[in-house]
Write a protein that holds these residues in place. Structure first.
Motif, PDB file in Angstrom:
ATOM      1  N   ARG A 102       0.992  -1.357   0.102  1.00  0.00           N
ATOM      2  CA  ARG A 102       0.076   0.102  -0.058  1.00  0.00           C
ATOM      3  C   ARG A 102       0.677   1.330   0.056  1.00  0.00           C
ATOM      4  O   ARG A 102       0.629   2.276  -1.004  1.00  0.00           O
ATOM      5  CB  ARG A 102      -0.892  -0.059   1.143  1.00  0.00           C
ATOM      6  CG  ARG A 102      -1.942   1.265   1.462  1.00  0.00           C
ATOM      7  CD  ARG A 102      -2.170   1.538   2.784  1.00  0.00           C
ATOM      8  NE  ARG A 102      -0.990   1.766   3.723  1.00  0.00           N
ATOM      9  CZ  ARG A 102      -1.108   1.755   5.072  1.00  0.00           C
ATOM     10  NH1 ARG A 102      -2.181   1.522   5.783  1.00  0.00           N
ATOM     11  NH2 ARG A 102      -0.053   1.762   5.752  1.00  0.00           N
ATOM     12  N   ARG A 129       1.475   4.075  -2.964  1.00  0.00           N
ATOM     13  CA  ARG A 129       1.214   5.666  -2.710  1.00  0.00           C
ATOM     14  C   ARG A 129       2.540   6.545  -3.061  1.00  0.00           C
ATOM     15  O   ARG A 129       2.168   7.619  -3.605  1.00  0.00           O
ATOM     16  CB  ARG A 129       0.834   5.711  -1.250  1.00  0.00           C
ATOM     17  CG  ARG A 129      -0.633   5.319  -1.066  1.00  0.00           C
ATOM     18  CD  ARG A 129      -1.160   5.420   0.437  1.00  0.00           C
ATOM     19  NE  ARG A 129      -2.422   4.950   0.557  1.00  0.00           N
ATOM     20  CZ  ARG A 129      -3.079   4.747   1.913  1.00  0.00           C
ATOM     21  NH1 ARG A 129      -2.164   4.842   2.930  1.00  0.00           N
ATOM     22  NH2 ARG A 129      -3.943   4.323   2.092  1.00  0.00           N
ATOM     23  N   ARG A 174       3.124   6.190  -6.949  1.00  0.00           N
ATOM     24  CA  ARG A 174       1.652   6.616  -7.895  1.00  0.00           C
ATOM     25  C   ARG A 174       1.982   7.200  -9.251  1.00  0.00           C
ATOM     26  O   ARG A 174       1.749   6.679 -10.451  1.00  0.00           O
ATOM     27  CB  ARG A 174       0.966   7.407  -7.111  1.00  0.00           C
ATOM     28  CG  ARG A 174      -0.542   7.707  -7.800  1.00  0.00           C
ATOM     29  CD  ARG A 174      -1.110   8.613  -6.831  1.00  0.00           C
ATOM     30  NE  ARG A 174      -2.678   9.064  -7.436  1.00  0.00           N
ATOM     31  CZ  ARG A 174      -2.830  10.258  -7.683  1.00  0.00           C
ATOM     32  NH1 ARG A 174      -1.815  11.187  -7.648  1.00  0.00           N
ATOM     33  NH2 ARG A 174      -3.817  10.578  -8.202  1.00  0.00           N
ATOM     34  N   LYS A 183      -3.330   6.830 -12.748  1.00  0.00           N
ATOM     35  CA  LYS A 183      -3.422   7.233 -11.185  1.00  0.00           C
ATOM     36  C   LYS A 183      -4.502   6.700 -10.394  1.00  0.00           C
ATOM     37  O   LYS A 183      -4.471   6.265  -9.397  1.00  0.00           O
ATOM     38  CB  LYS A 183      -3.267   8.752 -11.186  1.00  0.00           C
ATOM     39  CG  LYS A 183      -1.804   9.372 -11.636  1.00  0.00           C
ATOM     40  CD  LYS A 183      -2.123  10.734 -11.253  1.00  0.00           C
ATOM     41  CE  LYS A 183      -0.410  11.400 -11.893  1.00  0.00           C
ATOM     42  NZ  LYS A 183      -0.566  12.913 -11.803  1.00  0.00           N
ATOM     43  N   ALA A 184      -5.549   6.598 -11.164  1.00  0.00           N
ATOM     44  CA  ALA A 184      -6.942   6.383 -10.644  1.00  0.00           C
ATOM     45  C   ALA A 184      -6.753   4.878 -10.318  1.00  0.00           C
ATOM     46  O   ALA A 184      -7.280   4.526  -9.041  1.00  0.00           O
ATOM     47  CB  ALA A 184      -8.354   6.729 -11.601  1.00  0.00           C
ATOM     48  N   ASP A 192      -4.610   4.491  -7.302  1.00  0.00           N
ATOM     49  CA  ASP A 192      -5.142   4.516  -6.201  1.00  0.00           C
ATOM     50  C   ASP A 192      -6.220   3.690  -5.600  1.00  0.00           C
ATOM     51  O   ASP A 192      -6.259   3.432  -4.412  1.00  0.00           O
ATOM     52  CB  ASP A 192      -5.971   6.066  -6.296  1.00  0.00           C
ATOM     53  CG  ASP A 192      -5.035   7.274  -6.571  1.00  0.00           C
ATOM     54  OD1 ASP A 192      -3.887   7.070  -5.993  1.00  0.00           O
ATOM     55  OD2 ASP A 192      -5.544   8.335  -7.054  1.00  0.00           O
ATOM     56  N   ALA A 230      -4.214   0.846  -4.027  1.00  0.00           N
ATOM     57  CA  ALA A 230      -3.529   1.118  -2.727  1.00  0.00           C
ATOM     58  C   ALA A 230      -4.862   1.050  -1.793  1.00  0.00           C
ATOM     59  O   ALA A 230      -4.537   0.791  -0.735  1.00  0.00           O
ATOM     60  CB  ALA A 230      -3.130   2.688  -2.895  1.00  0.00           C
ATOM     61  N   GLN A 231      -6.150   1.491  -2.064  1.00  0.00           N
ATOM     62  CA  GLN A 231      -7.027   1.392  -1.147  1.00  0.00           C
ATOM     63  C   GLN A 231      -7.599   0.082  -0.916  1.00  0.00           C
ATOM     64  O   GLN A 231      -7.711  -0.254   0.398  1.00  0.00           O
ATOM     65  CB  GLN A 231      -8.318   2.015  -1.814  1.00  0.00           C
ATOM     66  CG  GLN A 231      -9.602   2.227  -0.799  1.00  0.00           C
ATOM     67  CD  GLN A 231     -10.581   3.040  -1.542  1.00  0.00           C
ATOM     68  OE1 GLN A 231     -10.511   3.845  -2.497  1.00  0.00           O
ATOM     69  NE2 GLN A 231     -11.904   3.062  -0.940  1.00  0.00           N
TER      70      GLN A 231
END
Length: 340
Positions: free
Chosen positions: A18, A22, A25, A54-55, A58, A61-62
């Motif tokens: 994670r 981040r 990214r 990038k989306a 993200d 990572a979430q």
């Protein structure tokens, strides 16, 4: 406790991944923008491919933060499901087989793996191996998410949104049957609507009946919102589901029996409704289960329509009864006002 180069304490492999995602990214998104999957779907400007990358980073990572790296239903994927489905479908329409699309998704893994190995090269071997395995699992789950709505080389479902002055028109078509001929019918409907954005729903259906005459036909629903007057008009032929939220209840909007391009009813009925800031319209093809009902969340009207549609498809299925591959949901809300 030992620390890695970035200066934070070593955690579980999932949380290490994670944090890596981040931190890296931008680099990951830049590398993905040059991969065929992103480069061909977002050809110009390149920044669009980078932002799409990038989306996805993200979202990964979430999902890692929730420690659900093997769960394709993890909430972290919600915001990118439609984007991933669009990318897979775009490559299929370009002539790639499902296996080839899957391989392009798999090609996203090596550049991320190389970045991970480089950044964590001083980590003990076993811990690095655990992080690499976790990242590999997460990327595999991403591939499952991207492919789950692309189970056929051609989708018979298609939608479009057009604007003419204060009038916003949303159209959803389901080509008869499956395969390339179904896709040809629904694509013809999209092209016709884009060429006549000023037509009302009933008139649009009459035009589509002519335009689809050389195809096998399609079920079609058309909704048009006049943002200035706060009125919505709807007309449909065939089995496109339509439900509109009015206050705290949902109203089913009815279509007439028939197949656009093959058999049109003598009279095309056009219904008119009041539209407010809290109104929401769902159009969906018959790929959704019959038991599906729109979300009860009062915040639906304020959410991004793309996210609302993706969540509707996700929540309509289950592991035992997944949503069919040939499924489309289109949503119209008042916010944001510039797109459905």
């Amino acid at each position: 406790m030992p620390e890695h180069e970035a200066g934070g304490p070593l955690g579980t492999p999932t949380l290490e991944v994670r944090d890596f995602l981040r931190r890296r990214r931008e680099q990951i998104a830049q590398r993905w923008a040059d991969e065929p999957l992103f480069r061909t779907v977002f050809p110009l400007p390149r920044d669009e491919a980078v932002e799409a990358g990038k989306a996805v980073v993200d979202a990964l990572a979430q999902v890692a933060d929730a420690q659900r790296v093997e769960d394709s239903d993890a909430a972290g994927f919600t915001g990118v499901r439609e984007q991933l489905a669009r990318m897979s479908a775009s490559r299929s329409r370009a002539g790639l087989s499902i296996t080839q699309v899957s391989n392009e998704l798999a090609a996203l893994w090596p550049p991320v793996d190389r970045l991970l190995a480089s950044e964590l090269e001083e980590m003990p071997t076993e811990e690095l191996r655990a992080c690499t395995t976790t990242l590999s699992t997460l990327m595999g789950t991403l591939r499952v998410v991207a492919m789950q709505y692309a189970g056929a080389d051609h989708s018979g479902d298609a939608w479009t949104w057009v604007r003419s002055g204060d009038r916003h028109t949303l159209m959803l078509a389901d080509g008869l049957g499956h395969g390339p001929e179904a896709a040809r019918a629904s694509t013809a409907a999209v092209d016709a609507v884009r060429g006549r954005p000023h037509l009302g729903p009933a008139e649009m259906l009459r035009l589509l009946h002519v335009e689809l005459g050389a195809t096998r036909g399609a079920a079609v629903a058309v909704a048009q919102l006049d943002a200035r007057s706060g009125r919505l008009w709807f007309a449909g032929i065939g089995n496109i589901g339509a439900r509109m939220r009015e206050g705290d209840r949902w109203r089913a909007l009815l279509s007439r029996p028939g197949i656009v391009g093959v058999h049109r009813p003598g009279t095309v009925r056009e219904d008119e409704f009041a539209w407010s800031a809290d109104s929401v319209l769902f159009l969906h093809t018959d790929g959704l289960p019959s038991r599906w009902s729109p979300p009860s969340d009062p915040g639906t009207a304020a959410a991004d329509p793309a996210v609302t549609a993706a969540v509707a498809i996700r929540d309509a299925g289950s592991a035992a009864r997944p949503v069919r591959d040939d499924t489309a949901v289109a949503v119209m809300t008042s916010s944001p006002p510039d797109h459905p």
